[in-house]
Design an enzyme around this catalytic site. Sequence first.
Site, PDB file in Angstrom:
ATOM      1  N   SER A  58     -51.596  38.064   5.982  1.00 45.17           N
ATOM      2  CA  SER A  58     -51.210  36.670   5.803  1.00 45.17           C
ATOM      3  C   SER A  58     -52.243  35.947   4.919  1.00 45.17           C
ATOM      4  CB  SER A  58     -50.973  35.971   7.129  1.00 45.17           C
ATOM      5  OG  SER A  58     -49.978  36.669   7.861  1.00 45.17           O
TER       6      SER A  58
ATOM      7  N   ASP B  19     -48.171  38.152  10.492  1.00 47.16           N
ATOM      8  CA  ASP B  19     -48.549  38.137  11.908  1.00 47.16           C
ATOM      9  C   ASP B  19     -49.790  37.312  12.196  1.00 47.16           C
ATOM     10  OD1 ASP B  19     -47.201  38.886  14.237  1.00 47.16           O
ATOM     11  OD2 ASP B  19     -46.873  40.855  13.412  1.00 47.16           O
ATOM     12  N   ASP B  20     -50.948  37.714  11.683  1.00 43.53           N
ATOM     13  CA  ASP B  20     -52.133  36.875  11.860  1.00 43.53           C
ATOM     14  C   ASP B  20     -52.214  35.916  10.668  1.00 43.53           C
ATOM     15  OD1 ASP B  20     -52.566  38.762  13.812  1.00 43.53           O
ATOM     16  OD2 ASP B  20     -54.050  39.867  12.636  1.00 43.53           O
ATOM     17  N   SER B  21     -52.908  34.842  10.837  1.00 45.70           N
ATOM     18  CA  SER B  21     -53.195  33.896   9.755  1.00 45.70           C
ATOM     19  C   SER B  21     -51.992  33.567   8.891  1.00 45.70           C
ATOM     20  CB  SER B  21     -54.317  34.455   8.855  1.00 45.70           C
ATOM     21  OG  SER B  21     -55.530  34.438   9.559  1.00 45.70           O
ATOM     22  N   TRP B  22     -50.845  33.445   9.535  1.00 50.86           N
ATOM     23  CA  TRP B  22     -49.614  33.235   8.771  1.00 50.86           C
ATOM     24  C   TRP B  22     -49.186  31.776   8.724  1.00 50.86           C
ATOM     25  CZ3 TRP B  22     -45.141  31.285  10.926  1.00 50.86           C
ATOM     26  CH2 TRP B  22     -45.181  31.126  12.313  1.00 50.86           C
TER      27      TRP B  22
END
Lengths: 728, 728
Positions: free
Chosen positions: B216, B317-320
């Site tokens: 992300s 998923d992360d930091s999106w």
Amino acid sequence: MNQEIIRDSFTLPGEEGYEKLTLDMAKKWGADVIRDSDGTKLSDEIINSGYGIYSTICLIRSDNQWAKENTDKLQQNFLMSFPVMAEDDSLEIEPLKGYFRDQFRLNKKDDPKEFWQVFDRTSGKEVPKEKWIFNEEKETVFITGITPWHKYTVNFLAVRLWEEISMYNHITNDWGDKERLMAVEPRYPETRVNILKWLENWCLEHESTTVVRFTSMFYNFAWFWGSDAKNRYLFSDWGSYDFTVNPVALREFEKTYGYKMTSEDFVNQGKYNATHNPPSKKYRDWMEFVNSFVIELGKECIDMVHKYGKKAYVFYDDSWIGVEPYGKRFPEFGFDGIIKCVFNGFEARLGGGVQGVDVRELRLHPYLFPTGLTGEPTFAPGGNPTLDASRFWVNVRRALLRVPVDRIGLGGYLHLVEPFPDFCDYIEKISDEFRLLKSFHEGKGPRSMSGKVGILTAWGSLRSWICSGHLHEHPEVDLTNVLEALSGLPFEVEFLSFDDIRENGVPEDIRVIINAGCAESAWNGKDEWKDEKVVEILTKWVAGGNGFIGINEPTAVDHSSQFFQMSHILGVDKDLGNKKCMGRYQFDVEESHFVTEDTPEPQIPACGDIFVLDGNTRVLAAEKGAPTLTSRTFGTGRGVYMSGFRFSIENTRLLTRAICHAGNMEEEMGSVTGDNMYTEVAYYEGKGKVVIINNSGEQQSVNIQMKDGSKLQVHVEPYDIEIKEMQQ
Amino acid sequence: MNQEIIRDSFTLPGEEGYEKLTLDMAKKWGADVIRDSDGTKLSDEIINSGYGIYSTICLIRSDNQWAKENTDKLQQNFLMSFPVMAEDDSLEIEPLKGYFRDQFRLNKKDDPKEFWQVFDRTSGKEVPKEKWIFNEEKETVFITGITPWHKYTVNFLAVRLWEEISMYNHITNDWGDKERLMAVEPRYPETRVNILKWLENWCLEHESTTVVRFTSMFYNFAWFWGSDAKNRYLFSDWGSYDFTVNPVALREFEKTYGYKMTSEDFVNQGKYNATHNPPSKKYRDWMEFVNSFVIELGKECIDMVHKYGKKAYVFYDDSWIGVEPYGKRFPEFGFDGIIKCVFNGFEARLGGGVQGVDVRELRLHPYLFPTGLTGEPTFAPGGNPTLDASRFWVNVRRALLRVPVDRIGLGGYLHLVEPFPDFCDYIEKISDEFRLLKSFHEGKGPRSMSGKVGILTAWGSLRSWICSGHLHEHPEVDLTNVLEALSGLPFEVEFLSFDDIRENGVPEDIRVIINAGCAESAWNGKDEWKDEKVVEILTKWVAGGNGFIGINEPTAVDHSSQFFQMSHILGVDKDLGNKKCMGRYQFDVEESHFVTEDTPEPQIPACGDIFVLDGNTRVLAAEKGAPTLTSRTFGTGRGVYMSGFRFSIENTRLLTRAICHAGNMEEEMGSVTGDNMYTEVAYYEGKGKVVIINNSGEQQSVNIQMKDGSKLQVHVEPYDIEIKEMQQ
């Protein structure tokens, strides 16, 4: 029983044609008064037998001939029509559709534009009066210029054609063409004159009557019936003022209070002003206004009864609106006595605690009737009236340990008891038990815990010892269950309103306050909890060493960062679904604690997503990951949370312990209770007696604390009672 | 399988030191791409083996050296201190108390008076700035002139010291003194420069990388940790913008939007802006503002990647945050592909439905890791990764029948699969199954019912195919369960916001709208339902022959006379406790009905005191006297109510039938489903194939409808798949 007690204070329902039975039972049960009942008469033989005579009257349905001749002076009320969907920009609504036509007809006499209102229930806004017209012939309201696909309702004035108690008895007992009684509206001057005239006449004709037993005064609780047999009781509330509304009152109110009550003030989006819900300021004004009228005319009636040398008792059950016995002005009526029918202990406390009368009488159940409340047989084949009586007596007796009551009695058709000699024996036994308990109250009352319990609700003392109606009608109302538990417990109890707290703080002698109910309820208080002053006063008070018990959704209202406004004291709060992303503190349930000592697995209804604030909240019970019972220390005081409360012997003990714990009174508990929760104990210091009752169907053994600190073991037979000297 | 399919479209996690295994598995599973993972590297031997190479980067935590040298440019967010009770007219609050100090420190650099706020949470009011001072040394806020026994909180800016994914992995895996990664704030010009410089350098150094797999972009979802191990995750929300806050952004926002976002706009009484809750207008503005920045800087990064001849994929998923793939501006990034990790069918639909990219890839579970999500063994003794994989695959496969996906892959440490040859075989099997299903989507997609399903939420299409997070995180969210059921059903699905409805009405091709959630939720819509326009449009639309399905507390908000604003269509409403005195219509449960034909005793969670409006509501299921499933005809349309929904094979069938019934599509059902609910069927008209899957662990037999109207009986092995010609 080894006591010398005069066998009196019992009111017997006599019956014409059963003179011998009447006099035999009067002797057996120790009656000193004989009464009539709905549907029974007393013969001259009974009347002249030397007993006191109670005669029942209900002023507003007594002169049915007059009512029939004056159908423009019947009682009225506002109703909301069932909602109707607009499919176009106009709509025709038949206001009465869905209502029971034998109960209601439209008030077409008074201008609908003066009193009725039409609402768009989709937008929630009123439809201007110019947009609707009433068609008197079709009995419909035609609305124009409205929004398609919105739904509309009409608030309208309905005239009532059938007095509700008459209607209920008539229909339930299939009375066919027996006359239907109507309720007249005493606000009309002509009605008032006729009521007083009728009463005077009645007094003259009933020379031998010693006590006039008013079946309350003028207004019944609200009971709207529907046309659909699958939803007959559209609205029923034991305390609502809906039936006090009529054009005369509405106009007079405006003159007195300087503002107008609208139909919507009563209809309230179809919720009406149910007693379970918090009252608005306007509704309180209306209650005050009605109460004032009921007292004024009521007093005139009572004075007349007194003038004829009779006593005036009020039977507090039907048509009691405006007669609230815990209203501040109740003593102004000048009643000599009050009679309360009782299924439960809290009702006995209600009756026994009334101020401003000389005599407090309880009418016990079962009523001498072939069937009971739900149609089950009582005095009929298949019935077991002795068992019924014992169940009611066990409920009521606990309360009689705590509060003095002057008299008991029965009602109904006496001849029905003949095939049940065991019932007759049982009534003899409990009437003697009653007299014994009564005698113990002479002088100093029973010993109580040092700290009082305060019950904080939106209604305060006005609704002392009652929420709205009987326990069996709304068994889910936590506070009714709490009151039933408290009715036999060794705590003095006081009922507080939020105004009481705001104006005077918490009374000095109160040690524990209970707030119990769902967020929407008057028992909880709802918007009252937005008042920071209330939270402030109570927070400081708890910090100073007192206890606060919250049950179900205590102190709950959508305000600021918390839902339970006293969450800082209760140690828990509730997530309505908008705190899903907040972590939940992982608690352990404490295995042993003072509160759960007798009931290690308490039966407490869950209350949704309750979460604990932090590790300072001690969890004493939990269900499916949510706490159901907690304790938290706050300053030198404590908060206790229970997620619900249902009356049972076990939960009564749990509540006793919770109160003692919250109020730092753990050490006192042994001096007012025994060590067996199926028994209850009352110490009458003035009489030097200890009374031990067994509330269970099994023999119980209990250790009780004597004056010298020693323990005495007492065995009590099932449901029985034991008396011991305080100093053995 | 008798199909000729090219064995590619598979991304394999390679591992240095396991070159042979890497290449063997690449062949076995039909990989065309090899990737690295967190904690693994690819050796030159692998890189040069002729496969495509994905390399994972996460821009904001990549240059930790720079971060350590620029700790004034780390990411920040607002926090609310834990409430503190005032016992006096002054109070000292330590804002960080209760928070995890390894994650947060105070932002002392920017003037607290510019950004912080102090609140009286008893009254709900802000404390004027003159009344508090920040003590930089003691790190406390001192408040004066306040009200004793009120509780106070401080909203403050916290700097984050540890990037959350690094922190989670570090702590969970006990990484000891392994370096802690920090998240830099790209709004600072220096940070931006460094990120771009770092990326350019990285591109230069990674010549053989064909695809840059961005973990992300810049901002992680919100995850606040506490100091108390018993409540570690104080707030966690998959979609919230809390971590996008910092002084630069706040000041820039004010310039752009002409008004200021306050700390309380984020803190929101401690509820923050959880995605499950309806968003405010201000919060939507902030999201737009952040989205704009993320796109602008993101595009610059992607352009650079392109400049070096590589493709840019985003791992969603992360930091999106700010990268929402269903945001209207998502295509502006210029990503070549998106990768979504999937546990469930709805996530496969999410990944498969993204517009504006060429490649949609799913990363399957289990992750090649010794333990699973809750610490249970997977690739470790006691684990059964084949079983795990099959469970996930059965969830995901249903969705792949409905939506085309371009690629699948795995992640983690490849060497862990060595002791599990059955797992390796199983992955081979499902990768072939995937390729087969993918091939069927070429040309025309699978046959669907004639009417589309619309999902109406406060978020609309922005949160297509997802509520907030995974199903196992919040299994109680009805809509997530509904999406999981829908993910494999033969209905086209569209996500609608209230603005969509207001502005454009209901789209022509939608036949059934679903509104599902608790009253407080964004999925329900809450205050949106106060808008009469919305109710009007939908009411008319249903009357015209469409269907409305409400689940849990659909259309609920405290407004006017009803709680469910579409109660007139649903045929039920909910009593929150203030309609106790209203009668309840006595319904009978219908013994047989189209909706319950396959599940005569449906498992539906109850939803409190639901009552039916009248006899026009047909009750199909009930629990403890409250309806749990109802149907009502309205005009030529229908309303269906379900008191809750949990995903299961049986409930998926129930929902299928409910949709068909609500949308008057009962007769179409046989042409897109079989007669055995444990199987699902997809007809690919373009390919002339029918695919039948067995979602159960038992062999199933199902009759499916052929083109000529005849029925074909098909047997399918447990969890297996069968392919038939449409015209036999």
